[in-house]
Design a protein around this motif. Structure first.
Motif, PDB file in Angstrom:
ATOM      1  N   LEU B 115      -7.159  69.258   7.604  1.00 27.33           N
ATOM      2  CA  LEU B 115      -6.861  67.864   7.300  1.00 27.33           C
ATOM      3  C   LEU B 115      -7.300  67.567   5.870  1.00 27.33           C
ATOM      4  CD1 LEU B 115      -8.219  66.371  10.601  1.00 27.33           C
ATOM      5  CD2 LEU B 115      -5.872  66.997  10.063  1.00 27.33           C
ATOM      6  N   ARG B 116      -6.600  66.625   5.294  1.00 30.42           N
ATOM      7  CA  ARG B 116      -7.029  66.276   3.934  1.00 30.42           C
ATOM      8  C   ARG B 116      -8.278  65.418   4.026  1.00 30.42           C
ATOM      9  NH1 ARG B 116      -4.906  60.835   2.280  1.00 30.42           N
ATOM     10  NH2 ARG B 116      -3.826  60.088   4.127  1.00 30.42           N
ATOM     11  N   VAL B 151      -4.643  82.868  20.780  1.00 31.52           N
ATOM     12  CA  VAL B 151      -4.672  82.447  19.370  1.00 31.52           C
ATOM     13  C   VAL B 151      -6.116  82.448  18.897  1.00 31.52           C
ATOM     14  CG1 VAL B 151      -4.388  80.445  17.860  1.00 31.52           C
ATOM     15  CG2 VAL B 151      -2.566  81.103  19.426  1.00 31.52           C
ATOM     16  N   HIS B 152      -6.326  82.967  17.733  1.00 33.60           N
ATOM     17  CA  HIS B 152      -7.689  83.021  17.220  1.00 33.60           C
ATOM     18  C   HIS B 152      -8.134  81.625  16.786  1.00 33.60           C
ATOM     19  CE1 HIS B 152     -11.252  84.302  15.192  1.00 33.60           C
ATOM     20  NE2 HIS B 152     -10.838  83.718  14.064  1.00 33.60           N
ATOM     21  N   HIS B 153      -9.283  81.202  17.254  1.00 36.84           N
ATOM     22  CA  HIS B 153      -9.773  79.879  16.904  1.00 36.84           C
ATOM     23  C   HIS B 153     -10.580  79.953  15.622  1.00 36.84           C
ATOM     24  CE1 HIS B 153      -9.064  77.514  20.735  1.00 36.84           C
ATOM     25  NE2 HIS B 153      -8.399  78.635  20.836  1.00 36.84           N
ATOM     26  N   GLY B 154      -9.983  79.551  14.534  1.00 43.94           N
ATOM     27  CA  GLY B 154     -10.688  79.604  13.255  1.00 43.94           C
ATOM     28  C   GLY B 154     -11.523  78.360  13.037  1.00 43.94           C
ATOM     29  N   ALA B 155     -12.108  78.288  11.869  1.00 46.42           N
ATOM     30  CA  ALA B 155     -12.984  77.161  11.538  1.00 46.42           C
ATOM     31  C   ALA B 155     -12.191  75.861  11.509  1.00 46.42           C
ATOM     32  CB  ALA B 155     -13.641  77.405  10.182  1.00 46.42           C
ATOM     33  N   VAL B 156     -10.925  75.944  11.024  1.00 43.54           N
ATOM     34  CA  VAL B 156     -10.110  74.734  10.914  1.00 43.54           C
ATOM     35  C   VAL B 156      -9.847  74.149  12.297  1.00 43.54           C
ATOM     36  CG1 VAL B 156      -7.883  73.854  10.191  1.00 43.54           C
ATOM     37  CG2 VAL B 156      -9.036  75.584   8.805  1.00 43.54           C
ATOM     38  N   MET B 157      -9.449  75.019  13.184  1.00 42.91           N
ATOM     39  CA  MET B 157      -9.162  74.544  14.533  1.00 42.91           C
ATOM     40  C   MET B 157     -10.395  73.935  15.172  1.00 42.91           C
ATOM     41  SD  MET B 157      -6.794  77.098  16.509  1.00 42.91           S
ATOM     42  CE  MET B 157      -5.445  77.947  15.768  1.00 42.91           C
ATOM     43  N   GLU B 158     -11.518  74.602  14.952  1.00 47.06           N
ATOM     44  CA  GLU B 158     -12.730  74.073  15.562  1.00 47.06           C
ATOM     45  C   GLU B 158     -13.056  72.695  15.014  1.00 47.06           C
ATOM     46  OE1 GLU B 158     -15.756  77.179  15.495  1.00 47.06           O
ATOM     47  OE2 GLU B 158     -14.449  78.139  16.991  1.00 47.06           O
ATOM     48  N   GLU B 159     -12.839  72.523  13.726  1.00 47.60           N
ATOM     49  CA  GLU B 159     -13.111  71.216  13.134  1.00 47.60           C
ATOM     50  C   GLU B 159     -12.164  70.168  13.733  1.00 47.60           C
ATOM     51  OE1 GLU B 159     -11.987  70.507   9.124  1.00 47.60           O
ATOM     52  OE2 GLU B 159     -13.593  69.064   8.796  1.00 47.60           O
TER      53      GLU B 159
END
Lengths: 614, 669
Positions: B115-116, B151-159
């Motif tokens: 997100l921006r 799907v790999h849960h990256g940092a972005v998704m976690e945020e």
């Protein structure tokens, strides 16, 4: 069947005769509700008068009205039989056992009559019950005559059994319900053991169990007995290649008071219903219309009945296995309807049972339930199949449904060998996502919801231990509404004056709750959760609310305003100008006088007029 | 996300279709995000909010709404979830301001793009601001997060997840995560029902301890809509024709069939043995069971003494009175104690004053896993003693050896159970909570189709709905060896004795279809079933016009076993009447048909006694009368007793059946 002995010998409050009449009456009352298609005949033996088709002495077949001797019980039969005691000695009378001089073997005759009565009916189970308090019917005679009589009588009984078995009856039994005299115990071995075919240990065990039977007959739950009948036979596709056959049964279903027959209240003659379809637009009479429609986006969308049933057919199989899940995936709220029981059958596909048994035991051992799709044509649904072992029922004591009357015919037998849950699988209907609601999320708080502290939970645990229902089983609780219904029906049918008082077993045990230990546990829990002075605070709050609560205030204000407003009208002239007034105006009067404000305008006007006393 | 666009279209369309049926005045708007273009008011006025497109302004649902869903473009730009929420929220606030009404935002996203950063403050602050706005305008949000399994849960998704859950923690949103197209279809509530309490009042533990609770329905079956009967009598020119059919019931006396009995002259009667006992409603009202309103606790018991299959109805939920902290604590304490000790509570409920009966059931604890949701109880109705039927079945251990599986077979079954696992850790497939009703989904899309093309055929079930009615072919493929093993281990064959005729007649099994494809035989089967038991509306009586068909219709109505008995009785009554009223054999043909139908049904239902008894009785009664020659006709058509060979329950040998008429004649002479 009684010997007369206890009329004279027994001067107690309740004679044996009374006990038995009461027992048979109660038993018939239960039967007429539970299995009203079963037939019954009552026959006295050793009587003065005789009444039977064979015209044999000492046997009196009791009957009323235009009923066959062996027929379904009727209200009149029950009613008349229950007061037979008053007229018994005058109309039927009894003799002093079998005497040497008479040469009449009344017991022999009775068995003969019984056989004739039971000739009726084909392939049903039949049962003869003998009530007696005379353990030695041939005691008054001696010598060769006696042995001869015993021999012929026992022979008679054997022939009777053989005859009925020959005629393809499902089962026949002769049972004895002996009543002891006050001074001596009923001696089975004197004669009756031979008659009903007991020997050795069976004789000693027979007496106590017979006593229980008598009690059971008098004190039974009125319960409609359903015949074991499969609901459907389904093909159960386990994989694409393995498809087995299972039968479904309804083991648990709510019992309803029974069908309503509409009667003409003047003549009490049954009515028949006629349905007709009328076109709303033209008023024309229609034959059963085959098209259906649904309003959609303000237009009419038509469907044929065939199309609708095709929409509903989403599965190609009756029952299709999808996979297995651990039992804890089946939540308490995954329920919609009573479950259905499934049991394998080899009737059409050999080997079905074997597959089912293997699957059943795997599921039990691995703690899994099967998820399957049930392609029912009306509501196709996901189902959970939960394996059930045949473990003993919880709580043990079940209502014993034993129905036995003198000469007794049943259309089926219930066997009660070891009360167990049946082995098989229970099909539990699962909800879909649209069927599940989330009411717990309706009233969310912005903050965390309060949770009980460990101390409070400890107090609650203590409470749980105190108010513990030992040996709980659902079969201990009769439906109070239904029992009351049966009671009323019985009272009306038999013309009894008083309405029966049915005990409501679903009410809490007030006495148990008043035990000091329980009261203490409750008080402690209450103090820990609600605080010490809760009752007092609550009472104050309640009284405050009552005197100047918001709602009360508002209601009062409305009433006041309404009475002010309604005072502006001349209500006495309502009858003439009522039609000119608006509903709001009319309602102001009703509100002011605390009357219901529902209904159409005419209803409102007539309500006001009634209130005005016009 | 692009892979499930079709499902997203479907689920949103169903939502619109249902609104077109049930809530004609609801208003719907559609916002897409991650699109190449930008088209929204905020962007025009304030700038920013790029790649958010308003596909459909908020307006009353109509054809256009579902049209707007038809061609969902596959987005090409990373979607910004918060921007989309703000745009949606802004549209709602602009349109409705502070007017009253239910409003909700449904967000379907994969939430996988960063997100921006907001111009000022942190993203968390921004979420809080949005949540406050939602609260102020009483708008609830449903977030459906779809991610393919694995799907790999990256940092972005976690945020992103954290931000979405922050909405939940602020009590303005509900977040669900789904991973298959099928569960995506089930994730959105397509028809919102305003929750109504079943009961509000005290849960009485004792006279001294009362806990204030509200009771709601937890499950309630969403029914197939009741379609109205259509009348084509109105002239086509009549634009305002309702096309409705009024169903009129008239009660007529049996004695005088022409006289209609008015409603106030009717009285209810109940069967007592063979006679009917009339009870007027006033009389009934005076004496009937009238329990006091209230929910009373009987006590607690072990969970194991309640059998799961005894749950009778849809489920209720007991929540503590909203806003009542003490009640919340009391429910929480008892629920947690029950949970720890593995106990349940038995209660007796009378929801309303004047209710004719009591509901008797069990409370089980529902310990909340979410902080801002209270602990509560589930309530399930238990059966009464009268509701339990004591049928006996053979225990499996007592079955003959031929029905017991061998060790090898048992192993094959064990493997199947282990391998066809629908609930691997963290990933339960076909959860009821996320499984849509395939029948209803299909109906609503067919309804929409029919509105456009009146002669359209029923569409086949969609692929992801098939996952509900049939096992997933992928899983089947993976586990092929085990499945084949099972097939090999067990030998199934059709009962040769039963093979012909009625096996197929009655059951039309798919049993023999091992080699054939699954769908084909069932079509055939249904065809046969439909012919054998055609659906008839007027089920319940046997009429003169077509007695055999009426009889079969009654049998087909298998919803309750009483129908079978009733069908038999009605048929016997009818047939007897036919014979008794026969003049010179005019009814013989019909009676013969009836006898044949009854006999066939008795074999199918395995009720040989029913027929044998009837035949014997009828024969005994009428053999010397006017219709004696009817029995010769029966005999010539081989309609005799049902023998053991035909129905195992029968005790009549073939010989006896054959000689039935002869023997009886001999006996009577």
């Amino acid at each position: 069947m009684f010997t007369p002995a206890f009329f004279q010998a027994n001067e107690k409050q309740e004679t044996h005769f009374h006990t038995i009449v009461n027992c048979i009456t109660q038993s018939m009352k239960t039967q007429i509700i539970g299995r009203s298609y079963d037939e019954v005949a009552i026959c006295f033996f050793n009587t003065k008068e005789k009444k039977n088709l064979q015209d044999l002495a000492g046997v009196y077949v009791y009957n009323v009205g235009d009923r066959d001797p062996l027929d379904r019980p009727t209200a009149k039969l029950i009613k008349d039989f229950s007061c037979i005691e008053d007229s018994f000695m005058d109309n039927i009378g009894s003799r002093y056992g079998i005497t040497a001089g008479s040469r009449e073997n009344t017991l022999y005759n009775a068995l003969w009559v019984a056989q004739a009565l039971l000739r009726k009916g084909y392939t049903v189970s039949k049962r003869i019950l003998i009530f007696t308090n005379e353990d030695n019917p041939f005691g008054a005679i001696t010598g060769a005559v006696k042995t001869d009589m015993i021999r012929t009588t026992v022979q008679r009984a054997k022939v009777l059994l053989a005859f009925l078995q020959d005629a393809q009856d499902l089962g026949l039994s002769i049972e004895l319900l002996p009543l002891s005299r006050p001074d001596e115990e009923f001696n089975m071995s004197l004669f009756y053991a031979d008659l009903i075919g007991l020997d050795g240990d069976e004789i000693t065990e027979y007496l106590p169990s017979a006593g229980e039977k008598l009690e059971d007959m008098t004190d039974q739950l009125r319960k409609r007995i359903m015949k074991k009948r499969r609901v459907k036979t389904l093909s159960f596709a386990i994989t694409n290649d393995v498809c087995i056959e299972v039968n479904t049964y309804a083991l648990v279903r709510p019992t309803t008071p029974g069908t309503i027959t509409w009667l003409d209240s003047l003549s009490n003659i049954p009515l028949k219903t006629e349905r007709s379809f009328i076109c709303n637009d033209t008023g024309a009479l229609l034959q059963d219309p085959q098209m259906r429609f649904q309003m959609y986006n303000d237009t009419v969308v038509k469907f044929s009945v065939r199309e609708l049933s095709e929409v509903k057919r989403v599965s190609s199989h009756h029952l299709r296995l999808l996979g297995f899940k651990p039992l804890d995936c089946l939540k308490d709220y995954h329920n919609l309807r009573p479950s259905t029981f499934i049991y394998p059958s080899d009737e059409h596909i050999f080997g079905s049972t074997r597959v089912f048994v293997a699957l059943h035991s795997s599921m039990l051992r691995l703690g899994r339930f099967a998820l399957a799709f049930y392609g029912n044509p009306t509501r196709p649904q996901l189902v959970a199949l939960v394996a059930q072992t045949n473990k003993p029922k919880m709580g043990g004591v079940l209502q014993k449904i034993i129905m036995q009357i003198h000469l007794y015919k049943m259309t089926h037998i219930c066997l009660y060998s070891g009360q167990v849950e049946s082995p098989g699988m229970h099909m539990i209907y699962l909800p879909y996502s649209d069927d599940i609601r989330y009411p717990e999320e309706v009233h969310l708080t912005s903050d965390d919801a309060p949770r009980a502290t460990d101390e409070q939970i400890k107090k609650a645990s203590n409470l749980l231990k105190r108010i513990d229902l030992k040996d709980f089983s659902v079969s201990h609780f009769a439906n109070p509404g239904l029992q009351r219904h049966y009671g009323i029906l019985e009272a009306l049918a038999l013309g009894e004056d008083e309405m029966p008082d049915i005990k409501d077993e679903t009410l809490p045990d007030e006495k148990g709750l008043a035990r000091p230990g329980v009261v203490k546990a409750i008080d402690e829990f209450k103090a820990s959760v609600y605080g010490e002075n809760y009752d007092q605070e609550e009472a104050e709050a309640a009284s405050a609310k009552a005197s100047h609560g918001d709602a009360a205030k508002k209601r009062k204000a409305i009433t006041d305003a309404a009475s002010l407003k309604s005072a502006a009208y001349d209500w006495a002239e309502l009858a003439d100008n009522g039609k000119d007034m608006t509903v709001v105006e009319l309602k102001s009067y009703l509100t002011a006088h605390d009357l219901p404000v529902s209904g159409k305008k005419e209803a409102l006007i007539s309500r006001i007029l009634t209130h005005l006393g016009k | 996300m692009h892979g499930v666009l079709q499902e997203i279209k479907n689920i949103c369309s169903i939502l619109v279709h249902k609104k077109l049926v049930y809530n004609r005045s609801d208003e719907v708007g559609i916002v897409l995000f991650g699109t190449k273009e930008t088209c929204n008011e905020l962007a025009k006025e304030l700038g920013g909010y790029k790649h958010v497109t308003v596909a459909h302004e908020i307006k009353v649902v109509d054809e256009g709404t579902s049209q707007a869903l038809q061609n969902l473009p596959a987005g090409s730009v990373p979607g910004k979830v918060l921007d989309a929420i703000v745009v949606g929220l802004d549209m709602m606030i602009r349109k409705f301001g502070n007017t009253k009404g239910k409003r909700r935002l449904c967000l379907i996203t994969s939430a996988q793009h960063s997100l921006r950063d907001p111009p000022e403050g942190t993203k968390e602050d921004q979420v809080d601001t949005i949540a406050d706005q939602m609260k102020r305008h009483d708008i609830k949000m449903e977030c459906i997060v779809f991610r393919e399994p694995g799907v790999h849960h990256g940092a972005v998704m976690e945020e992103n997840d954290r931000l979405l859950y922050q909405f939940r923690n602020r009590s303005v949103a509900k977040v669900v995560q789904v991973d298959s197209p099928t569960s995506l279809l089930g994730a959105l509530k397509t028809r919102n029902v305003l929750p109504v309490t079943v009961f509000r009042g005290d849960l009485e533990v004792s006279s001294n301890l009362r806990i204030k609770v509200w009771v709601y329905k937890k499950t309630a079956e969403e029914k197939f809509p009741t379609l109205k009967k259509y009348s084509d009598k109105a002239p086509p020119s009549d634009k305002f024709a309702s096309h409705e059919v009024k169903v009129d019931y008239e009660y007529k006396s049996i004695v005088e069939p022409d006289k209609v009995v008015p409603p106030d002259q009717r009285i209810k009667g109940y069967l007592y043995g063979p006679q009917v006992v009339p009870i007027s409603s006033a009389e009934w009202e005076a004496v009937k069971f009238k329990p006091e309103k209230g929910v009373k606790l009987l006590g607690f018991t072990d969970r194991s003494s309640i059998l799961r299959h005894h749950f009778m109805k849809d489920v209720c939920l007991f929540i503590p009175e909203p806003g009542n902290t003490k009640a919340t604590l009391a429910v929480s304490a008892i629920a947690r104690a029950m949970h720890q000790m593995n106990k349940v509570a038995i209660v007796r409920c009378v929801w309303r004053q004047g209710q004719g009966n009591v509901a008797f059931g069990v409370l089980t604890p529902n310990i909340s896993s979410v902080n801002n949701v209270q602990d509560s109880f589930y309530f399930n109705v238990l059966p009464f003693a009268e509701d339990i039927r004591e049928f006996q079945f053979r225990s499996f251990s007592s079955l003959p050896l031929s029905s017991q599986p061998t060790e090898e077979q048992q192993e094959a079954a064990d493997n199947l159970v282990k391998m066809l696992d629908l609930a691997p850790p963290e990933r339960e497939i076909l959860k009821p909570e996320f499984t849509p009703n395939p029948m209803l989904e299909r109906f609503y899309s067919y309804l929409d189709l029919k509105a456009k093309q009146p002669d359209a055929n029923v569409p086949p079930l969609e692929r992801c709905l098939k996952r509900i009615t049939e096992p997933d072919p992928d899983i089947i493929d993976q586990q092929t060896p085990f499945i084949q093993n099972l097939g090999k281990a067990f030998e199934l064959k059709e009962n040769p004795k039963k093979k012909k005729g009625r096996t197929q007649d009655r059951l039309a099994y798919t049993a023999g279809d091992q080699s054939k494809s699954a769908a084909e035989p069932s079509v055939e089967k249904d065809g046969i079933l439909a012919v054998l038991y055609p659906p008839t509306e007027n089920i319940g009586e046997i009429r003169d016009l077509n007695p055999v068909q009426d009889f079969e219709a009654m049998l087909a109505k298998r919803s309750s076993s009483t129908w079978v008995q009733k069908a038999f009785e009605e048929m016997q009554k009818y047939t007897t009447a036919l014979l008794e009223n026969s003049r010179d054999g005019d009814n013989y043909h019909k009676a013969l048909e009836c006898f044949a139908a009854l006999r066939k049904a008795c074999i199918i239902e395995q009720e040989p006694d029913e027929f044998n008894q009837f035949l014997t009785k009828t024969y005994e009664r009428l053999k010397n009368g006017d219709v004696a020659n009817f029995f010769q006709l029966l005999s010539s058509k081989n309609i005799s007793l049902i023998s053991k060979e035909e129905a195992p329950d029968s005790d009549v040998t073939e010989e006896m059946a054959r000689s039935f008429y002869l023997k009886q004649e001999a006996a009577s002479q």
